[in-house]
Every structure is written in C-alpha cells, then in structure tokens.
Design a protein around this motif. Structure first.
Motif, PDB file in Angstrom:
ATOM      1  N   PRO A 221     -18.400  11.369   7.754  1.00 25.77           N
ATOM      2  CA  PRO A 221     -18.445  12.100   6.479  1.00 25.77           C
ATOM      3  C   PRO A 221     -18.308  11.144   5.294  1.00 25.77           C
ATOM      4  N   ALA A 222     -19.060  11.412   4.250  1.00 23.53           N
ATOM      5  CA  ALA A 222     -18.973  10.592   3.048  1.00 23.53           C
ATOM      6  C   ALA A 222     -17.606  10.765   2.397  1.00 23.53           C
ATOM      7  N   PRO A 223     -17.077   9.718   1.772  1.00 21.94           N
ATOM      8  CA  PRO A 223     -15.752   9.810   1.142  1.00 21.94           C
ATOM      9  C   PRO A 223     -15.783  10.697  -0.096  1.00 21.94           C
ATOM     10  N   PRO A 224     -14.599  11.142  -0.526  1.00 26.14           N
ATOM     11  CA  PRO A 224     -14.551  11.964  -1.740  1.00 26.14           C
ATOM     12  C   PRO A 224     -14.909  11.137  -2.968  1.00 26.14           C
ATOM     13  N   GLY A 225     -15.279  11.833  -4.025  1.00 24.35           N
ATOM     14  CA  GLY A 225     -15.581  11.146  -5.275  1.00 24.35           C
ATOM     15  C   GLY A 225     -16.754  11.776  -5.984  1.00 24.35           C
ATOM     16  N   ARG A 226     -17.198  11.105  -7.030  1.00 27.98           N
ATOM     17  CA  ARG A 226     -18.322  11.574  -7.839  1.00 27.98           C
ATOM     18  C   ARG A 226     -19.600  10.846  -7.402  1.00 27.98           C
ATOM     19  N   TYR A 227     -20.663  11.599  -7.261  1.00 24.24           N
ATOM     20  CA  TYR A 227     -21.953  11.072  -6.824  1.00 24.24           C
ATOM     21  C   TYR A 227     -23.018  11.431  -7.864  1.00 24.24           C
TER      22      TYR A 227
END
Length: 389
Positions: A221-227
């Motif tokens: 799974p991709a890490p949390p944050g803004r994309y």
C-alpha cells in the motif's frame, strides 16, 4: 402389368416409395438451406453500414473541428467496403478516398472545397449512410501549432482515501493539440514519482483516463500523504492536473461516540493490580466497527471475563497490531482473513467486563506486534483519525 412393375420400382403409395422420395429430397433441401443462410448473411452485411461517430485525429481545432487537409476518423460498423467519403461543398458534394479502412474504423483527409456538415460514407456497391455528428471546418490559421500541447480540463476522484482501503484514484484529462501526442502522466508524492504512465498516439480533445490502485511498484500500500498528478508532453513543461490525500487510518467507530472519563484512559488502574492497556470509546450497541487499518486477522476469540468478543488485525506493511474488543457478537472476520481499511469487522457491544459499564469499543495499539513489547496510548491516534474520518 404397369411400367413401375416392369422396372421393379415400388408403388407410390408404399412406405418404401415415400422413403426413397425423402432421400432424394434431402440433398436439395440442404442446398436450399445453405443458399438461404448465405442470402441472410449477405443481407445482414448489406444492412450493416452504420457510421456512428467521428473525430479529428490530425490537424485538429476540436473533436469535430478541423481544416482542409486535416485527417478525421469515422467509426461504426460495416466500414470495410467504404470506397469514398462525401463532404458538402459549395455546389454539390466533394468526395475523398479513405486513407485506411477497416470493419469498424476508417480515416480520410478532408478535401479542398469541403464545407463541413455531416459526411456521407459510400460503399463500393453504392450504399451510403450519413455520419450523425456535424463536422466543422475552419481556416487552417485557426488550427493550433504542430507542436502545441495545452491542457483543457482535468478531474481527479476521489479526493481522499485511506492507506490500504482498496480504492482506486482516477484522473480524467483532455488536451488541445494539432494531432496525436505522446503523453506522460506522473503521480508525485513528497517530491518523488510514486507511479508513472506513458502513452503514445494520444488523440486531442478526447477525455482520457488514468487509474491508480493505491499500490507501490512492489505491491505494498502507498504511504499516507498528499499526492498530485502531472501531465506532460515532450518539449513542454509538466502541468498540474489535480491532487488527493491518503490518510493513515480510519476512525473505527462509525457512529456517535465519546471517549468517557479517566477510567477509560490508557494506564488507568484495574482490579488485581492490572492497568488499562487501551482506550474505551462509548457508542450505542449495534454501531458498526470498521478496521482502522487494512491487514490480516492475527487472532480472534471470546473472553467472558475481560475482553468479551475480540479480534486482532495487523497493519499491512508495518509491525503494528490493533486489538478491538467487547463486540456484540463474535468478530465478523476470521483468523488469516485479508481485511481492507474501512471493512466492517464487528458491532459495538458490552461483552466481557463491559457488561457492567455499557456499550463500548476497547481499542489497543501494539507497535511491535500483539503481546510483543508493550502497547501504547491509542487516544492521540484515535483523535487524529476522528478528526478526518
């Protein structure tokens, strides 16, 4: 004695005569059936000419806007035998030979003298059909430059999600250009490229879609944050095309709730010299409980003395385990089962020692794995999740 008797042929009224007659008719009937099928197939093919869409593919000022010499594509059915395309002119029609034909698609260059309108496709056999879309022809001075690339509009959805929740994030974009372009889409997170897509021959003025499943190249799974998405064509600067955010976890109690008082806090003293290893969240019995983080079920059980119905789920890609307790019924997920963030795992109850306190969820966080090391205070984590979900 009659002629049939002299030749040895059976009489017409006999069973043998009827059988012989049927045998003689069988090949003729089969041939007739084949002929009818061939005629039906030919009729179907003959009636299948159906141009149903049109768009400019080279030398374009819009999806159905082009100039003389521009190339358009017509799509539909039965186009393989089209020998010419007629355009409206000042006095009658102006015809052009397709540059390429196929059963469902043909391309043709707009001839000199064409004025626009609805092009007509004409087959070698003389059948014709009009394209339902209107072609608009403009001066070539109004066409974009050959190397131009301008984003017309973009849309991103959903705007937020959670780590390992199984959802996909989609980008839709359209651009203005003279003709097909090579387009690269990048997904940026914390200044680095999380994922990229490259497509050649992308047609302008048409909606194009990119989908990302929220996973890294290694499948985690991709890490949390803004994309944010970037769209770029060679020799042009990247253009921002929309953004979204992935949160670390989802608040597990999916309804009205409260955090109780001091006795519900982590570390509060308990009978027998024990201390409280989690945080209690009060909510009406039957309220849905969701997995705060996706992972795999490590254990589940029923403890009539302390925890009641409980379950432990790890956080995929980390060492952290989460324990949920006091469910109304045994957990709805089973040991070894894969769970996504937000999946229902049980209902708020008051089993175990909560029967004398009230309906609640007991929640624990074990950063080094359940029963390895010590749990940590979950209240700051719960309040952070509560703030966005």
């Amino acid at each position: 004695m009659g002629f049939l008797e002299l030749t040895g042929a059976p009489r017409c009224g006999s069973r043998l005569a009827r059988l012989s007659f049927r045998i003689l008719l069988a090949p003729a009937a089969a041939a007739l059936a084949i002929g009818v099928a061939a005629l039906a197939a030919a009729a179907t093919t003959a009636g299948a000419l159906d141009p149903n869409d049109m768009r400019c593919v080279d030398g374009c000022a819009g999806r159905q806007t082009a100039g003389v010499g521009s190339r358009i594509a017509i799509t539909g059915d039965g186009l393989a035998t089209v020998s010419e395309v007629e355009f409206r002119g000042r006095s009658g029609s102006v015809a052009a030979t397709p540059t390429a034909t196929g059963r469902h698609r043909l391309t043709v260059d707009i001839p000199f003298g064409a004025l626009g309108g609805r092009p007509v496709v004409v087959t070698q056999g003389g059948r014709s059909a009009s394209v339902p879309k209107l072609l608009r022809i403009v001066s070539r001075t109004r066409l974009p430059g050959r190397n131009s690339f301008d984003i017309l509009d973009t849309d991103v959805g959903p705007r937020h999600g959670f780590v390992d929740d199984g959802r996909s994030y989609r980008l839709r974009y359209r651009f203005r250009a003279y003709g097909p372009r090579t387009v690269r889409v990048r997904l940026i997170h914390s200044g680095t490229v999380a994922h990229s897509w490259k497509s050649r021959g992308v047609v302008p003025y048409t909606a194009h879609r990119i989908e990302w499943r929220g996973l890294l190249a290694n499948g985690r799974p991709a890490p949390p944050g803004r994309y944010r998405f970037q769209v770029k064509s060679p020799h042009h600067k990247p253009v921002r095309a929309g953004k979204f955010r992935i949160f670390t976890g989802k608040f597990p109690v999916r309804g009205p709730h409260s955090y109780g008082g001091p006795t519900q806090r982590f570390g509060a003293p308990r009978s027998g010299g024990r201390v409280h290893q989690g945080q209690d969240v009060f909510a009406p019995c039957g309220t849905r409980v969701a997995a705060a983080r996706g992972g795999r079920v490590q254990a589940r059980g029923s403890d009539p003395v302390l925890y009641g119905n409980w379950v432990v789920i790890d956080a995929r890609g980390t060492r952290t385990d989460y324990r949920y307790a006091h469910f109304l019924h045994p957990a709805s997920v089973h040991q070894g089962e894969r769970v996504r963030t937000g999946d229902e795992i049980g209902l708020i109850g008051k089993t175990g020692n909560a029967r004398s306190v009230g309906c609640q969820l007991h929640f624990e966080v074990w950063p080094h794995g359940w029963n390895h090391g010590s749990p940590v205070d979950p209240l700051p984590i719960l309040k952070r999740w509560d703030g966005w979900s």
